[in-house]
Structures are given as structure tokens and as C-alpha cells.
Design an enzyme around this catalytic site. Structure first.
Site, PDB file in Angstrom:
ATOM      1  N   GLY A   2     -17.401  22.633 -39.985  1.00 25.77           N
ATOM      2  CA  GLY A   2     -16.752  21.752 -39.351  1.00 25.77           C
ATOM      3  C   GLY A   2     -15.760  22.526 -38.289  1.00 25.77           C
ATOM      4  NE  ARG A  60     -27.765  20.153 -39.164  1.00 27.60           N
ATOM      5  CZ  ARG A  60     -28.616  19.503 -39.370  1.00 27.60           C
ATOM      6  NH1 ARG A  60     -29.114  19.685 -40.272  1.00 27.60           N
ATOM      7  NH2 ARG A  60     -29.855  18.377 -37.956  1.00 27.60           N
ATOM      8  CG  ASN A  75     -12.538  30.990 -45.985  1.00 29.91           C
ATOM      9  OD1 ASN A  75     -12.356  31.909 -45.443  1.00 29.91           O
ATOM     10  ND2 ASN A  75     -11.527  29.741 -46.644  1.00 29.91           N
ATOM     11  CB  THR A  87     -19.051  30.185 -41.372  1.00 26.70           C
ATOM     12  OG1 THR A  87     -19.154  29.138 -40.793  1.00 26.70           O
ATOM     13  CG2 THR A  87     -20.112  31.400 -40.440  1.00 26.70           C
ATOM     14  CB  ILE A  99      -7.889  22.922 -38.535  1.00 21.90           C
ATOM     15  CG1 ILE A  99      -8.531  21.717 -39.538  1.00 21.90           C
ATOM     16  CG2 ILE A  99      -8.235  22.673 -36.971  1.00 21.90           C
ATOM     17  CD1 ILE A  99      -9.111  20.109 -39.785  1.00 21.90           C
ATOM     18  CG  ASP A 100      -8.765  23.449 -43.833  1.00 25.68           C
ATOM     19  OD1 ASP A 100      -8.011  22.800 -43.235  1.00 25.68           O
ATOM     20  OD2 ASP A 100     -10.060  23.711 -44.037  1.00 25.68           O
ATOM     21  N   GLY A 157      -7.408  19.409 -45.182  1.00 25.99           N
ATOM     22  CA  GLY A 157      -7.218  20.876 -45.518  1.00 25.99           C
ATOM     23  C   GLY A 157      -7.328  20.304 -47.541  1.00 25.99           C
ATOM     24  NE  ARG A 210       1.415  -1.983 -44.654  1.00 25.23           N
ATOM     25  CZ  ARG A 210       1.634  -2.461 -43.289  1.00 25.23           C
ATOM     26  NH1 ARG A 210       0.819  -1.682 -41.926  1.00 25.23           N
ATOM     27  NH2 ARG A 210       2.533  -3.721 -43.368  1.00 25.23           N
ATOM     28  NE  ARG A 221     -13.995  19.019 -38.017  1.00 27.13           N
ATOM     29  CZ  ARG A 221     -13.905  18.419 -39.139  1.00 27.13           C
ATOM     30  NH1 ARG A 221     -13.599  19.024 -40.138  1.00 27.13           N
ATOM     31  NH2 ARG A 221     -15.574  18.475 -39.051  1.00 27.13           N
TER      32      ARG A 221
HETATM   33  O1  F6P Z   1     -13.187  22.907 -43.427  1.00 27.93           O
HETATM   34  C1  F6P Z   1     -11.853  21.799 -42.108  1.00 27.93           C
HETATM   35  C2  F6P Z   1     -12.042  20.409 -42.859  1.00 27.93           C
HETATM   36  O2  F6P Z   1     -11.476  19.684 -41.660  1.00 27.93           O
HETATM   37  C3  F6P Z   1     -11.376  20.829 -43.151  1.00 27.93           C
HETATM   38  O3  F6P Z   1     -10.102  20.585 -43.449  1.00 27.93           O
HETATM   39  C4  F6P Z   1     -12.153  18.919 -44.585  1.00 27.93           C
HETATM   40  O4  F6P Z   1     -10.984  18.891 -46.193  1.00 27.93           O
HETATM   41  C5  F6P Z   1     -13.387  19.514 -44.342  1.00 27.93           C
HETATM   42  O5  F6P Z   1     -13.577  20.080 -42.626  1.00 27.93           O
HETATM   43  C6  F6P Z   1     -13.645  17.912 -43.746  1.00 27.93           C
HETATM   44  O6  F6P Z   1     -15.265  18.328 -43.885  1.00 27.93           O
HETATM   45  P1  F6P Z   1     -16.163  17.638 -42.914  1.00 27.93           P
HETATM   46  O7  F6P Z   1     -15.620  17.214 -41.195  1.00 27.93           O
HETATM   47  O8  F6P Z   1     -17.668  17.433 -43.431  1.00 27.93           O
HETATM   48  O9  F6P Z   1     -16.083  16.131 -43.388  1.00 27.93           O
END
Ligand code: F6P
Length: 360
Positions: free
Chosen positions: A12, A76, A115, A117, A138-139, A182, A278, A287
Site C-alpha cells: 500500500g 502493487r 511487512n 515487502t 501508515i500502520d 489498521g 453515525r 494514505r
Molecule cells: O498497510 C496499509 C493499509 O492502509 C492498512 O492500514 C489497510 O488495512 C490496508 O493497507 C488496505 O489496503 P488496500 O489499499 O490494498 O485495500
């Protein structure tokens, strides 16, 4: 002697990927001389390495990218668990990656990622390639580094979301359940929740009890605060779900019709208290965008450190932050591990001390 350096960004995306690429490249030119460095850009992560989607980059390709979100190389997800499987198309991915590395005459490969990667980076290192990792996500859940680039920008963005939600929640006396990315680790939710002044924070590391969540909302209402902000990690779960196997959990959620944790939490609160609840899902906004000043500095430090590792031919490592110092860890030590929130750690204790409920 001339060095050919391959760079890829995998998994990501996040803010700071380009700033890190720029940091490595500039420091390589500076340390080894422009004429001694050739950068090979690999498109779309390991997929590009498998498919030989590579190109020789010019110094001008890296101009003006410090502030740019995303990644100029494309990214990717190529799951690690499938890396060693020769699938229907008969592609031996590991052999193909080694071929591409050899065909381009690379002296080393830089992998910017999280992780997943790091697992593949370690695999390639064990296969004899010269690999250096850089921690992106970002995690903030990469083992061995207190911070990864991208995290603090996402915290800023998530905090801005909660700030905006606060004013409208207050005006309408609503319970706002904000879903923060996350899946496994709750760092982003924890930091965003503290920074945004959330009343309840739910993270995967601390399974919650729905009754306690309802009590926390009711307690606020009984003291005259008719709105509440709940920051929920997308991977948070209640104690019943936490005791289940993943398959069982997925099935139960599908049957209930509430697939996301935020939807389940909002529904239960509304049913139990009668207050309007809500959901808000900033999702991939967390991101996106330009890296914060903090992340630009971090990315530059990490990038420059990677350049010194290349110069010293110190391969099989990933750059890290240890205390206030930039350091490096062996890929083999980092791969297959996750850095989770410590339920007894400083951030959780601090939040509890100011009255934040974790629903437990
Ligand atoms: O690993 C970063 C992250 O944004 C996670 O927080 C989230 O669960 C995941 O990627 C979402 O991934 P994608 O964009 O492939 O749906």
C-alpha cells in the site's frame, strides 16, 4: 566503480515514498559521484521485478518529488505467501526476479515497503541478491523501528478528520464512530484518537466488550456530554470475535450484514442507548497527499542512511529508527514479525489516565 541500483516501492502506498526515493538517490549521487551511480526504476513493486518492467532513470526524474504523495514508481500488492508458488501461468516468480536483477546488472535492490515487502526482501536476500529495505507504512507496525515513514502524515490527516467530526458531533449530539485504517496493529488509531481527543479508542490489540463501550457513552451523556467520538481501528474486534477462528469470524460478520466493525459498533450503541450513531470512514484519504514536514525529514534521513549502506556494500539490512538514532536491522530479524501496540504501554496508559475508554 559504477553502481547500478534498482529501486521499487511495494504494498500500500503512503506519503513519503517519493521523499525517500529522492533521499537515497541524492545521497548516492553525493557520496559516490553522479557519474558512478545509475538508478534503475522498477514499476509497480515486485510485480515489475517479476515482469521486467524496469527503466534507467535520469537525475531529472527525481526533481520536485519531495512533496509529492504516492510513488513515482507505482506500487502493487504481490502477497508473500504466493511468491514461491508457481501458479497457473507457470511463472516462477523468484527465478524471474533473480533474472531481472541479473539482466539489468544490478549491484543492489532497494525495497521500500511494509511487512509483506520485508518478507519478500528477506527471501531475495537469502537467494543471494544484495537487498536493502526501507520501512514504509501508515500502520507503523514494522518490527525493530519505532517509526516508519508515512505514519505521522496519516496521524495528521486522521486527526484533522476527528477535529472536523468533533464540531458536527457536538452540534447534533451524535455518537460518531470513525474508522481508521489498521487491520492488525492499532498504532494509527491510537495516535489519531489521542491527538483528536477521542472519548473511546478501539484497537485490535485490546478486544472490547460492547457493554463497556455503551457504558462509556452513557457515562458521558449522564454528565451532560451528549456526543461522543469513537476512534475504531478497522481490525478491532470484540471479545467474542477475538476468541473465534478467522473463518468463523468472517462468516458471522457476513451473516449479520454488518461487515465493518464501525457499522457493528454504531448499530449496537444506537440500539442500546437510543442516541443517534453515525459512521465515518476516511479510508484511503489517510494514505493520500503530501508528506508532513516530519515525514519529509524522516524519509530523507532513512534515504541517506540507505545510501551509506550501499556505499559500504552492507546488504541484507533494513533501515530503522532506534531511540533518536537512525540504525539498521537484519532483514532476517524483521521478516515475519509485526510490531503491535503494547496494551500496557505508555500511549495506552496515558490515554487511560485522561479517561479514554478502550472498551475493556
Ligand atoms: O498497510 C496499509 C493499509 O492502509 C492498512 O492500514 C489497510 O488495512 C490496508 O493497507 C488496505 O489496503 P488496500 O489499499 O490494498 O485495500
Amino acid at each position: 566503480m559504477k553502481k547500478r541500483i534498482g529501486i521499487l516501492t511495494s504494498g500500500g502506498d503512503c506519503p513519503g515514498l517519493n521523499a525517500t526515493i529522492r533521499g537515497v538517490v541524492k545521497a548516492c549521487y553525493q557520496l559516490m559521484g553522479d557519474e558512478n551511480v545509475e538508478i534503475i526504476g522498477i514499476s509497480d513493486g515486485f510485480y515489475g521485478l517479476i515482469r521486467n518492467h524496469c527503466k534507467l532513470m535520469k537525475p531529472s526524474d527525481f526533481y520536485g518529488i519531495l512533496t509529492l504523495g504516492g510513488t513515482i514508481l507505482g506500487s502493487r500488492r504481490t502477497p508473500y505467501k504466493k511468491m514461491q508458488l508457481v501458479e497457473e501461468d507457470n511463472v516462477d516468480k523468484v527465478a524471474q526476479m533473480k533474472n531481472t536483477y541479473g539482466e539489468w546488472g544490478l549491484d543492489c535492490l532497494l525495497t521500500l515497503g511494509g511487512n509483506g515487502t520485508h518478507k519478500t526482501a528477506n527471501l531475495l536476500s537469502e537467494e543471494g541478491l544484495n537487498v536493502i529495505g526501507l520501512p514504509k507504512t501508515i500502520d507503523n507496525d514494522i518490527w525493530g523501528t519505532s517509526v516508519s515513514f508515512g505514519f505521522h502524515t496519516a496521524v495528521d490527516t486522521g486527526t484533522d478528520v476527528i477535529d472536523r467530526i468533533h464540531t458536527t458531533a457536538h452540534s447534533h449530539s451524535r455518537i460518531m464512530v470513525v474508522e481508521i485504517m489498521g487491520n492488525k496493529a492499532g498504532w494509527l488509531t491510537l495516535y489519531t484518537g489521542i491527538a483528536g481527543g477521542a472519548d473511546i479508542i478501539l484497537i485490535p490489540e485490546i478486544p472490547f466488550n460492547m457493554d463497556r463501550v455503551v457504558e462509556a457513552v452513557s457515562r458521558r451523556a449522564n454528565s451532560g456530554k451528549y456526543f461522543s467520538i469513537i476512534a475504531v481501528a478497522e481490525g478491532a474486534m470484540d471479545i467474542t470475535e477475538a476468541a473465534m477462528k478467522k473463518k468463523e469470524r468472517v462468516q458471522k460478520r457476513a451473516e449479520s450484514g454488518e461487515v465493518t466493525v464501525t457499522a457493528r459498533v454504531a448499530k449496537r450503541i444506537q440500539e442500546a442507548t437510543g442516541y443517534e450513531a453515525r459512521t465515518v470512514v476516511p479510508g484511503h484519504m489517510l494514505r493520500g497527499g503530501s508528506p508532513s514536514a516530519y515525514d519529509r525529514v524522516l524519509a530523507t534521513k532513512f534515504g541517506a542512511r540507505a545510501a551509506t549502506l550501499i556505499q559500504k556494500e552492507k546488504f541484507g539490512f533494513t533501515v530503522a529508527m532506534a531511540g533518536d538514532e537512525i540504525a539498521e536491522n537484519r532483514l532476517s530479524d524483521v521478516a515475519m514479525k509485526t510490531r503491535f501496540v503494547d496494551a500496557e504501554g505508555m500511549e495506552v496508559v496515558t490515554a487511560r489516565n485522561i479517561g479514554v475508554s478502550f472498551g475493556d
